[in-house]
Design a protein around this motif. Structure first.
Motif, PDB file in Angstrom:
ATOM      1  N   HIS A   1       0.803  -1.226   0.000  1.00 25.35           N
ATOM      2  CA  HIS A   1       0.000   0.000   0.000  1.00 25.35           C
ATOM      3  C   HIS A   1       0.837   1.278   0.000  1.00 25.35           C
ATOM      4  CE1 HIS A   1      -3.875  -1.981   0.526  1.00 25.35           C
ATOM      5  NE2 HIS A   1      -3.289  -2.776   1.389  1.00 25.35           N
ATOM      6  N   TYR A   2       2.001   1.239   0.614  1.00 20.86           N
ATOM      7  CA  TYR A   2       2.824   2.438   0.795  1.00 20.86           C
ATOM      8  C   TYR A   2       4.253   2.117   0.364  1.00 20.86           C
ATOM      9  CZ  TYR A   2      -1.328   3.081   3.572  1.00 20.86           C
ATOM     10  OH  TYR A   2      -2.634   3.127   3.970  1.00 20.86           O
ATOM     11  N   SER A   3       4.451   2.017  -0.927  1.00 24.20           N
ATOM     12  CA  SER A   3       5.696   1.480  -1.483  1.00 24.20           C
ATOM     13  C   SER A   3       6.921   2.335  -1.169  1.00 24.20           C
ATOM     14  CB  SER A   3       5.564   1.291  -2.990  1.00 24.20           C
ATOM     15  OG  SER A   3       5.282   2.521  -3.627  1.00 24.20           O
ATOM     16  N   ASP A   4       6.774   3.642  -1.031  1.00 31.43           N
ATOM     17  CA  ASP A   4       7.929   4.515  -0.803  1.00 31.43           C
ATOM     18  C   ASP A   4       8.204   4.813   0.668  1.00 31.43           C
ATOM     19  OD1 ASP A   4       8.399   4.698  -3.533  1.00 31.43           O
ATOM     20  OD2 ASP A   4       7.084   6.431  -3.753  1.00 31.43           O
ATOM     21  N   LEU A   5       7.392   4.297   1.543  1.00 29.95           N
ATOM     22  CA  LEU A   5       7.503   4.591   2.965  1.00 29.95           C
ATOM     23  C   LEU A   5       8.699   3.861   3.585  1.00 29.95           C
ATOM     24  CD1 LEU A   5       5.793   6.045   5.199  1.00 29.95           C
ATOM     25  CD2 LEU A   5       4.810   3.795   5.671  1.00 29.95           C
ATOM     26  N   THR A   6       9.515   4.585   4.329  1.00 29.23           N
ATOM     27  CA  THR A   6      10.554   3.941   5.122  1.00 29.23           C
ATOM     28  C   THR A   6       9.895   3.395   6.380  1.00 29.23           C
ATOM     29  OG1 THR A   6      12.261   5.425   4.295  1.00 29.23           O
ATOM     30  CG2 THR A   6      12.715   4.306   6.382  1.00 29.23           C
ATOM     31  N   MET A   7      10.186   2.145   6.698  1.00 24.62           N
ATOM     32  CA  MET A   7       9.573   1.504   7.860  1.00 24.62           C
ATOM     33  C   MET A   7      10.638   1.177   8.897  1.00 24.62           C
ATOM     34  SD  MET A   7       6.745  -0.981   6.196  1.00 24.62           S
ATOM     35  CE  MET A   7       7.205  -1.201   4.492  1.00 24.62           C
ATOM     36  N   TRP A   8      10.237   1.259  10.161  1.00 27.00           N
ATOM     37  CA  TRP A   8      11.144   0.978  11.261  1.00 27.00           C
ATOM     38  C   TRP A   8      10.436   0.061  12.246  1.00 27.00           C
ATOM     39  CZ3 TRP A   8      10.494   4.548  15.831  1.00 27.00           C
ATOM     40  CH2 TRP A   8      11.203   4.077  16.937  1.00 27.00           C
ATOM     41  N   GLY A   9      11.095  -1.008  12.651  1.00 28.76           N
ATOM     42  CA  GLY A   9      10.544  -1.950  13.615  1.00 28.76           C
ATOM     43  C   GLY A   9      10.490  -3.340  13.022  1.00 28.76           C
ATOM     44  N   GLY A  10       9.413  -4.043  13.285  1.00 27.10           N
ATOM     45  CA  GLY A  10       9.181  -5.341  12.684  1.00 27.10           C
ATOM     46  C   GLY A  10       9.283  -6.516  13.625  1.00 27.10           C
ATOM     47  N   VAL A  11      10.092  -6.428  14.678  1.00 26.32           N
ATOM     48  CA  VAL A  11      10.220  -7.544  15.605  1.00 26.32           C
ATOM     49  C   VAL A  11       9.380  -7.218  16.848  1.00 26.32           C
ATOM     50  CG1 VAL A  11      11.803  -8.978  16.964  1.00 26.32           C
ATOM     51  CG2 VAL A  11      12.530  -8.064  14.741  1.00 26.32           C
ATOM     52  N   PRO A  12       8.270  -7.926  17.062  1.00 28.09           N
ATOM     53  CA  PRO A  12       7.377  -7.613  18.177  1.00 28.09           C
ATOM     54  C   PRO A  12       8.083  -7.677  19.533  1.00 28.09           C
ATOM     55  CG  PRO A  12       6.288  -9.098  16.632  1.00 28.09           C
ATOM     56  CD  PRO A  12       7.730  -9.026  16.233  1.00 28.09           C
ATOM     57  N   CYS A  13       8.048  -6.566  20.256  1.00 31.99           N
ATOM     58  CA  CYS A  13       8.808  -6.460  21.506  1.00 31.99           C
ATOM     59  C   CYS A  13       8.191  -7.253  22.651  1.00 31.99           C
ATOM     60  CB  CYS A  13       8.963  -4.990  21.917  1.00 31.99           C
ATOM     61  SG  CYS A  13       7.432  -4.147  22.347  1.00 31.99           S
ATOM     62  N   GLY A  14       6.884  -7.386  22.673  1.00 31.38           N
ATOM     63  CA  GLY A  14       6.230  -8.045  23.801  1.00 31.38           C
ATOM     64  C   GLY A  14       6.066  -9.541  23.629  1.00 31.38           C
ATOM     65  N   SER A  15       6.313 -10.041  22.432  1.00 35.09           N
ATOM     66  CA  SER A  15       6.168 -11.480  22.206  1.00 35.09           C
ATOM     67  C   SER A  15       7.488 -12.061  21.718  1.00 35.09           C
ATOM     68  CB  SER A  15       5.019 -11.759  21.230  1.00 35.09           C
ATOM     69  OG  SER A  15       5.211 -11.067  20.005  1.00 35.09           O
ATOM     70  N   THR A  16       7.764 -11.949  20.434  1.00 35.33           N
ATOM     71  CA  THR A  16       8.941 -12.602  19.861  1.00 35.33           C
ATOM     72  C   THR A  16      10.233 -12.175  20.528  1.00 35.33           C
ATOM     73  OG1 THR A  16       7.778 -12.674  17.743  1.00 35.33           O
ATOM     74  CG2 THR A  16      10.132 -13.142  17.708  1.00 35.33           C
ATOM     75  N   LEU A  17      10.462 -10.877  20.652  1.00 34.98           N
ATOM     76  CA  LEU A  17      11.733 -10.404  21.199  1.00 34.98           C
ATOM     77  C   LEU A  17      11.871 -10.752  22.681  1.00 34.98           C
ATOM     78  CD1 LEU A  17      14.306  -8.992  20.285  1.00 34.98           C
ATOM     79  CD2 LEU A  17      13.273  -6.825  20.963  1.00 34.98           C
ATOM     80  N   ALA A  18      10.809 -10.569  23.438  1.00 34.22           N
ATOM     81  CA  ALA A  18      10.874 -10.796  24.886  1.00 34.22           C
ATOM     82  C   ALA A  18      10.731 -12.261  25.275  1.00 34.22           C
ATOM     83  CB  ALA A  18       9.795  -9.980  25.593  1.00 34.22           C
TER      84      ALA A  18
END
Length: 152
Positions: free
Chosen positions: A82-99
């Motif tokens: 939907h937003y092809s030119d958008l820079t994205m930051w994040g992606g790894v869920p902090c409360g589940s996968t990461l923690a």
């Protein structure tokens, strides 16, 4: 880099009409000032913002979106469509996968995030919000290592 928490995993704290009529005009003005000074503007909020996504991520003029929370339904692949030119930051869920996940699960999520988000505006790999208390350090390092391996 600005913004504030607009949502949780269930959706926004106020409806699309309120965002469109009250927040969007002010956000557009802030983004315009940043752009006048040749500064990109990254908006940060975690949670599920799909019901205001076009206004927030397209019509506001923001250059990026941070604290991207896949566990809240903000799939990087769908966002990229939907937003092809958008820079994205994040992606790894902090409360589940990461923690709570294993280093292998963190690596898999980090790699998936990079693969889904790398085109267009690209992705800044990171936690969906913060590093939660008691997050195993080996999980954080697993995420960092994937980022380093991918960029080498």
């Amino acid at each position: 880099f600005g913004g504030y928490d607009l949502a949780d995993k269930n959706g926004c704290i106020y409806g699309p009409k309120v965002f469109h009529n009250m927040v969007l005009p002010r956000l557009k003005a802030i983004v315009a000032i940043a752009h006048e000074h040749n500064l990109p503007y990254l908006y940060r909020t975690d949670g599920n913002v799909w019901n205001i996504a076009d206004d927030l991520l397209l019509h506001s003029g923001v250059d990026g979106y941070g604290e991207l929370d896949q566990a809240a339904g903000m799939d990087i692949g769908e966002l990229r469509e939907h937003y092809s030119d958008l820079t994205m930051w994040g992606g790894v869920p902090c409360g589940s996968t990461l923690a709570l996940g294993t280093p292998e699960e963190v690596r898999a999520m980090a790699l998936e995030s990079i693969e889904k988000g790398k085109s267009g505006g690209g992705i800044i790999l990171g936690s969906s919000n913060s590093i939660m208390p008691r997050t195993p350090p080996e999980n954080v390092w697993a995420m960092v290592e994937v980022g380093r391996e991918y960029t080498l």
